[in-house]
Design an enzyme around this catalytic site. Structure first.
Site, mmCIF file in Angstrom:
data_model
loop_
_atom_site.group_PDB
_atom_site.id
_atom_site.type_symbol
_atom_site.label_atom_id
_atom_site.label_comp_id
_atom_site.label_asym_id
_atom_site.label_seq_id
_atom_site.Cartn_x
_atom_site.Cartn_y
_atom_site.Cartn_z
ATOM 1 C CB THR A 133 6.423 -106.142 10.442
ATOM 2 O OG1 THR A 133 5.702 -105.549 11.520
ATOM 3 C CG2 THR A 133 5.450 -106.990 9.633
ATOM 4 C CG ASP A 134 6.317 -106.222 16.090
ATOM 5 O OD1 ASP A 134 5.722 -105.571 15.205
ATOM 6 O OD2 ASP A 134 6.518 -105.773 17.240
ATOM 7 C CD GLU A 135 1.828 -103.779 12.271
ATOM 8 O OE1 GLU A 135 0.692 -104.020 11.843
ATOM 9 O OE2 GLU A 135 2.369 -102.669 12.167
ATOM 10 C CE1 TYR A 158 3.586 -104.296 6.180
ATOM 11 C CE2 TYR A 158 2.777 -103.955 8.416
ATOM 12 C CZ TYR A 158 3.822 -104.071 7.524
ATOM 13 O OH TYR A 158 5.121 -103.976 7.978
ATOM 14 C CE LYS A 162 7.251 -107.436 5.460
ATOM 15 N NZ LYS A 162 8.354 -107.188 4.494
#
Length: 293
Positions: A133-135, A158, A162
């Protein structure tokens, strides 16, 4: 090619499985734990297909994953199995550590041991695609966008889990030579998405006359990517990407959360007007709540 898709009963995973069965000639084995976030109905169109099979398993179960890979003999792994909801990661971080970090480690180790046994030709053709994810890059500002060179700045359990998985995958390439690829995508939307996610949550709550919770003042900027576009990009990276590289995948549709919610409300005013209720316009249901992320 035989391909294993982990998390293939989830929102993005099921879209990928449908694409692989309907648009390619590959054989697909879906490995999924079937948590609350799974949506088996999303795979109704491929159930019974001769090139599709399913095994219920937790990727953190080392013996189970080793056995499945050894029996199926894949030439590709597309790894999507993950806990993915920010709010849940704040209240139950342990689940995210176990699945996103420990599960990825177990899968990498199983693939490494299996990869060593392959013939030279199959070894060179094998691919491990890790979908992230780009998070992991943190928050977008008022302008600009993330790139593959953006520094890692995870802000939640989260995104931290990741980011940890990303680093593990990269290190298995640098240390052991495992042929990996990494993708980091922006926010996905589309059919079969779990109703805890922003767009389906707003639609369902509005139609039920419930409040529409918006964190802070809704100024957070997100880029939105249609799920079917995402899986096409995943397949392109899987088949054409440079081993060891990372690829960002986005929709080029950046918008503030509050503007997105108001746009959804405007569409619902047109498509499902609440003429018989107390709600004249759905945006009256918007409720600003404390930002817990």
């Amino acid at each position: 090619m035989r391909i294993i898709v982990t998390g293939g009963s989830g929102f993005i995973g099921s879209a990928l499985v449908r694409f692989l069965i309907e648009q390619t000639e590959h054989e697909v084995l879906n490995i999924d734990k079937l948590t609350y976030a799974a949506c088996p109905n999303a795979l109704k169109t491929v159930e019974g297909h001769p090139r599709y099979s399913f095994v219920r398993e937790d990727i953190a179960n080392q013996s189970g994953i080793n056995r499945i890979i050894e029996e199926y003999q894949p030439l590709g792994i597309m790894h999507l199995a993950a806990e993915s909801h920010v709010d849940r990661s704040i209240s139950a971080a342990k689940d995210f550590i176990e699945t996103n970090i420990i599960g990825t480690y177990q899968l990498l180790e199983a693939c490494r041991q299996y990869w060593y046994t392959l013939t030279p030709k199959n070894k060179s053709n094998f691919r491990f695609l890790h979908v992230s994810t780009d998070e992991v890059f943190g928050e977008l500002g008022d302008s600009g966008s993330f790139s593959e060179e953006s520094p890692y700045r995870p802000n939640s359990p989260y995104s931290a889990s990741k980011a940890s998985a990303d680093h593990l995958v990269r290190s298995w390439f640098r240390t052991y030579g495992l042929p990996v690829l990494i993708t980091n995508c922006s926010n996905n939307y589309g059919p079969f998405q779990h109703n805890e996610k922003l767009i389906p949550l707003m639609v369902n709550n509005a139609l039920e006359g419930k409040s529409l919770p918006v964190y802070g003042e809704g100024q957070q900027i997100r880029d939105w990517l249609y799920v079917d576009d995402h899986v096409e990009a995943l397949y392109m990276v899987f088949t054409q990407g440079k081993i060891g590289a990372s690829y960002n995948i986005g929709g080029g549709k950046e918008i503030r959360n509050i503007d997105l919610v108001k746009r959804i409300c405007g569409l619902l005013d047109e498509m499902a007007p609440n003429n018989n209720g107390d709600i004249k316009h759905y945006d009256s249901l918007i409720q600003y709540v404390e930002d817990i992320s």
